[in-house]
Design an enzyme around this catalytic site. Structure first.
Site, PDB file in Angstrom:
ATOM      1  N   THR A  59       0.823  -1.201   0.000  1.00  0.00           N
ATOM      2  CA  THR A  59       0.000   0.000   0.000  1.00  0.00           C
ATOM      3  C   THR A  59       0.861   1.256   0.000  1.00  0.00           C
ATOM      4  O   THR A  59       1.986   1.251   0.513  1.00  0.00           O
ATOM      5  CB  THR A  59      -0.902   0.019   1.255  1.00  0.00           C
ATOM      6  OG1 THR A  59      -1.553   1.289   1.364  1.00  0.00           O
ATOM      7  CG2 THR A  59      -0.094  -0.193   2.527  1.00  0.00           C
ATOM      8  N   ASP A  60       0.309   2.344  -0.516  1.00  0.00           N
ATOM      9  CA  ASP A  60       1.012   3.617  -0.489  1.00  0.00           C
ATOM     10  C   ASP A  60       1.133   4.179   0.922  1.00  0.00           C
ATOM     11  O   ASP A  60       1.952   5.080   1.186  1.00  0.00           O
ATOM     12  CB  ASP A  60       0.331   4.649  -1.401  1.00  0.00           C
ATOM     13  CG  ASP A  60      -1.133   4.923  -1.070  1.00  0.00           C
ATOM     14  OD1 ASP A  60      -1.656   4.344  -0.096  1.00  0.00           O
ATOM     15  OD2 ASP A  60      -1.749   5.723  -1.800  1.00  0.00           O
ATOM     16  N   GLU A  61       0.363   3.646   1.876  1.00  0.00           N
ATOM     17  CA  GLU A  61       0.397   4.173   3.235  1.00  0.00           C
ATOM     18  C   GLU A  61       1.738   3.943   3.927  1.00  0.00           C
ATOM     19  O   GLU A  61       2.037   4.593   4.938  1.00  0.00           O
ATOM     20  CB  GLU A  61      -0.745   3.581   4.056  1.00  0.00           C
ATOM     21  CG  GLU A  61      -2.114   3.989   3.530  1.00  0.00           C
ATOM     22  CD  GLU A  61      -3.251   3.602   4.441  1.00  0.00           C
ATOM     23  OE1 GLU A  61      -3.138   3.804   5.666  1.00  0.00           O
ATOM     24  OE2 GLU A  61      -4.270   3.103   3.930  1.00  0.00           O
ATOM     25  N   TYR A 119      -1.375   0.000  11.157  1.00  0.00           N
ATOM     26  CA  TYR A 119      -1.577  -0.751   9.912  1.00  0.00           C
ATOM     27  C   TYR A 119      -0.447  -0.496   8.930  1.00  0.00           C
ATOM     28  O   TYR A 119       0.172  -1.431   8.401  1.00  0.00           O
ATOM     29  CB  TYR A 119      -2.910  -0.376   9.273  1.00  0.00           C
ATOM     30  CG  TYR A 119      -2.987  -0.700   7.799  1.00  0.00           C
ATOM     31  CD1 TYR A 119      -2.870  -2.014   7.351  1.00  0.00           C
ATOM     32  CD2 TYR A 119      -3.148   0.308   6.847  1.00  0.00           C
ATOM     33  CE1 TYR A 119      -2.906  -2.322   5.996  1.00  0.00           C
ATOM     34  CE2 TYR A 119      -3.189   0.009   5.498  1.00  0.00           C
ATOM     35  CZ  TYR A 119      -3.065  -1.298   5.073  1.00  0.00           C
ATOM     36  OH  TYR A 119      -3.089  -1.593   3.726  1.00  0.00           O
ATOM     37  N   LYS A 138       2.472  -3.073   7.354  1.00  0.00           N
ATOM     38  CA  LYS A 138       2.672  -3.318   5.925  1.00  0.00           C
ATOM     39  C   LYS A 138       4.098  -2.959   5.508  1.00  0.00           C
ATOM     40  O   LYS A 138       4.712  -3.664   4.692  1.00  0.00           O
ATOM     41  CB  LYS A 138       1.657  -2.532   5.101  1.00  0.00           C
ATOM     42  CG  LYS A 138       0.233  -3.070   5.187  1.00  0.00           C
ATOM     43  CD  LYS A 138       0.097  -4.491   4.665  1.00  0.00           C
ATOM     44  CE  LYS A 138       0.288  -4.580   3.169  1.00  0.00           C
ATOM     45  NZ  LYS A 138       0.055  -5.963   2.648  1.00  0.00           N
TER      46      LYS A 138
END
Length: 325
Positions: A125-127, A149, A153
């Site tokens: 994810t870009d997060e 989260y 990741k």
């Protein structure tokens, strides 16, 4: 070709599996698929064509080494979607995110290597990049996750890349922007807002609504994943974005319009802890190397998504009731 898909009963994983079984990817035509999914709160058997003879579904956990040791031999590739993925849930309790996203990914890497699986594609994810005020993240951008989260990741990304550098595993990592489309669990912003508005309920807008996200239709994401699986370079990271940035307030306005509702249906709520202000992915690398280009416009994608939720109350209503959304 035999492809092992973790989390394949979830939103993005099931979209990928359906595309595979409908032979939408020329390089994987006729592929058989094994789906491993724990069927936690967001996994749903109804997302999959379970009667398809090319699909084998197994309910199980990616932290279960013995099960992986039984299932993985004979597969040509692993596409790893399985993850705890809701930021608000990670703020309330981070341990399940560490267990599934970090320990589970490492267990899967170990067993895939032992089984001699050819390619391991890790979906991220870009997060993991944090927040960016201006410009867009390239794949070389330092990781600076702000939520439990995102931190879990980022950790799983690093474990996957370490498996390539340490053991020579054929690993590719993809990082996507915010996905939307059909079959998305209704705790996420678009299905939550759409289903609430369909039922005449207000929708909760965090803070001032100024947080900006890049929106990616799930079918475009799946195309990008397949390109990375087939043609990506081992040990590399590829950003997959949709190229359409909207503030949460702008997105809310579009959803209100699509559902025939006004701003009186919006309820301001206290902003999320550690809420990243803006995400923006640079997708130059995957465009130039793999020929990726998003194909679904936001206008068409949102219209199709709203229509699907209108027509599929029997799919989402029990899920909202069970999750007390």
């Amino acid at each position: 070709m035999q492809i092992f898909v973790t989390g394949g009963a979830g939103f993005i994983g099931s979209a990928y599996v359906r595309a595979l079984l409908q032979d939408e990817f020329a390089g994987a035509a006729g592929a058989s698929v094994t789906v491993l999914d724990l069927l936690s709160y967001s996994g749903n058997r109804d997302n999959l064509p379970l009667t398809d003879s090319r699909l084998r579904f197994v309910q199980g956990d990616i932290t279960d080494s013995a099960l992986l040791r039984e299932l993985l031999p004979g597969h040509d590739a692993v596409v790893h979607f399985a993850a705890e993925s809701h930021v608000d849930r990670s703020i309330a309790g981070a341990l399940p995110f560490v267990t599934t996203n970090v320990l589970g990914t490492q267990t899967l890497l170990d067993e895939a290597r032992a089984a001699g699986v050819g390619r391991f594609l890790h979906v991220s994810t870009d997060e993991v990049y944090g927040s960016i005020d201006d410009g867009s993240w390239t794949e070389q951008w330092p990781l600076a996750p702000n939520s439990p989260y995102a931190a879990s990741k980022a950790s799983s990304d690093l474990m996957a890349l370490a498996a390539h550098r340490t053991h020579g595993m054929d690993v590719v990592v993809t990082r996507c922007s915010n996905n939307y489309g059909t079959h998305q669990f209704p705790e996420k912003v678009i299905p939550l807002f759409v289903t609430n508005l369909i039922d005449g309920k207000q929708v909760p807008l965090y803070g001032d609504g100024g947080n900006v996200r890049d929106w990616l239709h799930v079918t475009d994401h799946c195309r990008g994943i397949q390109l990375a699986l087939e043609k990506g370079r081992a040990g590399e990271v590829y950003n997959i974005g949709g190229g359409t940035e909207l503030s949460n307030r702008e997105l809310t306005g579009r959803l209100l319009e699509a559902c025939g509702a006004g701003w009186e249906m919006v309820r301001p709520v206290t902003d999320r802890k550690g809420h990243d202000r803006r995400y923006s992915l640079d997708i130059t690398k995957i465009k130039n190397e793999l020929g990726y280009e998003p194909q679904v416009t936001l206008e068409q994608g949102l219209a199709d998504t709203v229509a699907w939720y209108r027509e599929n109350r029997a799919w989402w209503e029990p899920l909202k009731a069970r999750a007390a959304l």
